[in-house]
Scaffold this motif. Structure first.
Motif, PDB file in Angstrom:
ATOM      1  N   VAL A  25       0.827  -1.191  -0.066  1.00  0.00           N
ATOM      2  CA  VAL A  25       0.004  -0.030  -0.017  1.00  0.00           C
ATOM      3  C   VAL A  25       0.733   1.133  -0.015  1.00  0.00           C
ATOM      4  O   VAL A  25       1.879   1.279   0.663  1.00  0.00           O
ATOM      5  N   MET A  26       0.534   2.027  -0.979  1.00  0.00           N
ATOM      6  CA  MET A  26       1.045   3.469  -0.827  1.00  0.00           C
ATOM      7  C   MET A  26       0.425   4.543  -0.221  1.00  0.00           C
ATOM      8  O   MET A  26      -0.778   4.630  -0.451  1.00  0.00           O
ATOM      9  N   TYR A  27       1.066   5.162   0.725  1.00  0.00           N
ATOM     10  CA  TYR A  27       0.525   6.502   1.478  1.00  0.00           C
ATOM     11  C   TYR A  27       1.099   7.671   1.258  1.00  0.00           C
ATOM     12  O   TYR A  27       2.384   7.811   0.963  1.00  0.00           O
ATOM     13  N   ARG A  28       0.397   8.778   1.120  1.00  0.00           N
ATOM     14  CA  ARG A  28       1.014  10.069   1.157  1.00  0.00           C
ATOM     15  C   ARG A  28       0.717  10.798   2.410  1.00  0.00           C
ATOM     16  O   ARG A  28      -0.351  10.866   2.916  1.00  0.00           O
ATOM     17  N   VAL A 123       3.645   0.782   2.969  1.00  0.00           N
ATOM     18  CA  VAL A 123       3.610  -0.315   4.109  1.00  0.00           C
ATOM     19  C   VAL A 123       2.839  -1.516   3.554  1.00  0.00           C
ATOM     20  O   VAL A 123       2.362  -1.775   2.435  1.00  0.00           O
ATOM     21  N   ASP A 124       3.194  -2.698   4.372  1.00  0.00           N
ATOM     22  CA  ASP A 124       2.591  -3.959   4.200  1.00  0.00           C
ATOM     23  C   ASP A 124       2.049  -4.381   5.095  1.00  0.00           C
ATOM     24  O   ASP A 124       2.348  -4.009   6.568  1.00  0.00           O
ATOM     25  N   ALA A 125       1.726  -5.721   5.310  1.00  0.00           N
ATOM     26  CA  ALA A 125       1.025  -6.334   6.522  1.00  0.00           C
ATOM     27  C   ALA A 125       2.161  -6.728   7.351  1.00  0.00           C
ATOM     28  O   ALA A 125       1.774  -6.584   8.752  1.00  0.00           O
ATOM     29  N   SER A 126       3.161  -6.778   7.184  1.00  0.00           N
ATOM     30  CA  SER A 126       4.358  -7.377   8.153  1.00  0.00           C
ATOM     31  C   SER A 126       5.191  -5.658   8.711  1.00  0.00           C
ATOM     32  O   SER A 126       5.830  -5.789   9.656  1.00  0.00           O
ATOM     33  N   HIS A 127       4.858  -4.794   8.019  1.00  0.00           N
ATOM     34  CA  HIS A 127       5.261  -3.490   8.476  1.00  0.00           C
ATOM     35  C   HIS A 127       4.457  -2.276   8.124  1.00  0.00           C
ATOM     36  O   HIS A 127       4.180  -1.528   7.325  1.00  0.00           O
ATOM     37  N   SER A 128       3.331  -2.525   9.098  1.00  0.00           N
ATOM     38  CA  SER A 128       2.112  -1.547   9.019  1.00  0.00           C
ATOM     39  C   SER A 128       2.285  -0.341   9.987  1.00  0.00           C
ATOM     40  O   SER A 128       1.445   0.579   9.786  1.00  0.00           O
ATOM     41  N   LYS A 129       3.241  -0.102  10.596  1.00  0.00           N
ATOM     42  CA  LYS A 129       3.320   0.897  11.392  1.00  0.00           C
ATOM     43  C   LYS A 129       4.183   2.044  10.720  1.00  0.00           C
ATOM     44  O   LYS A 129       5.061   1.992  10.042  1.00  0.00           O
TER      45      LYS A 129
END
Length: 375
Positions: A25-28, A123-129
């Motif tokens: 997932v890409m976040y801004r 982010v991904d499920a293993s690095h969601s923070k």
């Protein structure tokens, strides 16, 4: 903690809803600062240097890739950053943490007290923070930041969220004012919020005892922009042309050529059934009923068919190329060529390139993936 104990006692091991593991997932992130003389008139710095903000440094990570922690002692790298704005030690620290960090991101500094800056990260499920830090300039060791905020909630990625930020004391310098001389705190104190009456000293630049709380000094906003899926092909929203600008596949842009082919076959079968019903089994009777007018129309139709623009024809797909990145996420591409195209018009050519997500199996010396790094 008590909720976890109750869960274990009543229903056994708790199952925490996590986000899908096959999605990137890409976040801004947009940081808005509100450090104005109107909101913070006391000792507001106007020169040498004026009120401003340092470069923004952040990372997406798991529980082992923490950048800083409220109520804990600042690391040496955080100490250097909050006192000087230098990020070299933080960058090296991130490189050493390997699997704890997915992406490390940067955003340009804000040269005034009020302004904004932004960047993007994954982010991904293993690095969601996500964590972020930005120094208040000038200040002894004061900063704003986000401490390990989890963007995955109840098994879904948050679409948007706004976090109000207040000033924080890094616990490494004992100065009370924006421009106070360096006065190291030995031993270091914990990282704590700066409040309108804490620290309780009349010389403090943020000491406003008449206020219950300080005005908001900044806010961080996070927006989900794209979701990328493993081993999917990339198509634009309006056609089957490949979106070569994007390294991964977005959910909104995936179009299945197989479904289009099924629709076309079904249409052709329907036309064929109609044509069969109209054909007479007696060939001789059919020929005797054909008039000169019918022959003329048939001849005209044949000429029109021969002169009709031919559609674009393309070759077979080439083999998939190598992954573009030997460490971390990358892209594989395959191509095909146009073998015939009518200059007089006709249907547009289909996609000449396809891309798919890939990740190298080679052992990486440094598994931290840097995106959108600001120089």
């Amino acid at each position: 903690m008590w909720l976890l104990i109750l869960c274990l006692a009543v229903i056994g091991p708790c199952v925490v809803a996590r986000c899908p593991p096959d999605v990137l997932v890409m976040y801004r992130m947009v940081l808005h600062t509100e450090w104005s003389e109107e909101n913070f008139p006391k000792q507001y710095p106007e020169w040498r240097p004026p009120a401003q903000w340092s470069v923004v440094l952040g990372r997406s990570h798991n529980s082992s890739g923490v950048l800083w922690k409220l109520g804990k002692i600042a690391s040496d790298s955080v100490k250097m950053f909050v006192e000087t704005g230098k990020a070299e030690m933080l960058i090296r620290e991130g490189a050493d943490q390997k699997r704890g960090i997915l992406t490390e991101f940067f955003a340009p500094p804000i040269t005034k007290g009020v302004g904004s800056t932004e960047t993007k990260f994954f982010v991904d499920a293993s690095h969601s923070k996500v964590s972020m830090i930005c120094r208040i300039v000038p200040s002894p060791d004061w900063f704003i930041g986000v401490d390990s905020f989890d963007l995955c909630r109840d098994g879904r990625w948050m679409d948007a969220v706004t976090l109000n930020l207040g000033p924080l004391d890094g616990g490494t310098d004992s100065g009370y004012t924006f421009t106070s001389p360096k006065w190291a705190t030995e031993p270091r104190s914990n990282i704590v919020p700066i409040r309108s009456r804490t620290p309780d000293h009349p010389a403090g630049s943020f000491f406003y005892p008449e206020l219950d709380r300080l005005p908001r000094i900044a806010k961080a906003r996070f927006f989900k922009t794209k979701e990328f899926f493993v081993s999917k092909k990339i198509y634009s929203k309006n056609s089957l042309m490949v979106n070569s600008d994007a390294p991964f596949t977005t959910r909104a842009s995936i179009v299945s050529p197989l479904n289009e082919l099924k629709k076309y076959v079904a249409q052709q079968k329907g036309k064929l059934r109609k044509e069969k019903k109209s054909i007479r089994p007696e060939v001789g009777a059919f020929r005797s009923k054909v008039t000169s007018t019918t022959k003329s129309k048939a001849r005209s139709s044949l000429i029109h068919h021969q002169n009709r623009p031919k559609p674009c024809r393309v070759s077979e797909w080439s083999e998939w190329g190598r992954c573009s990145n030997t460490c971390g996420f990358g892209e594989q591409v395959r191509n095909r060529k146009v073998t015939h195209y009518s200059l007089r018009g006709g249907r547009p050519c289909p996609a000449l390139q396809e891309s798919k997500w890939c990740r190298s199996n080679e052992t990486c010396r440094n598994e931290t993936v840097l995106f959108f790094r600001w120089q």
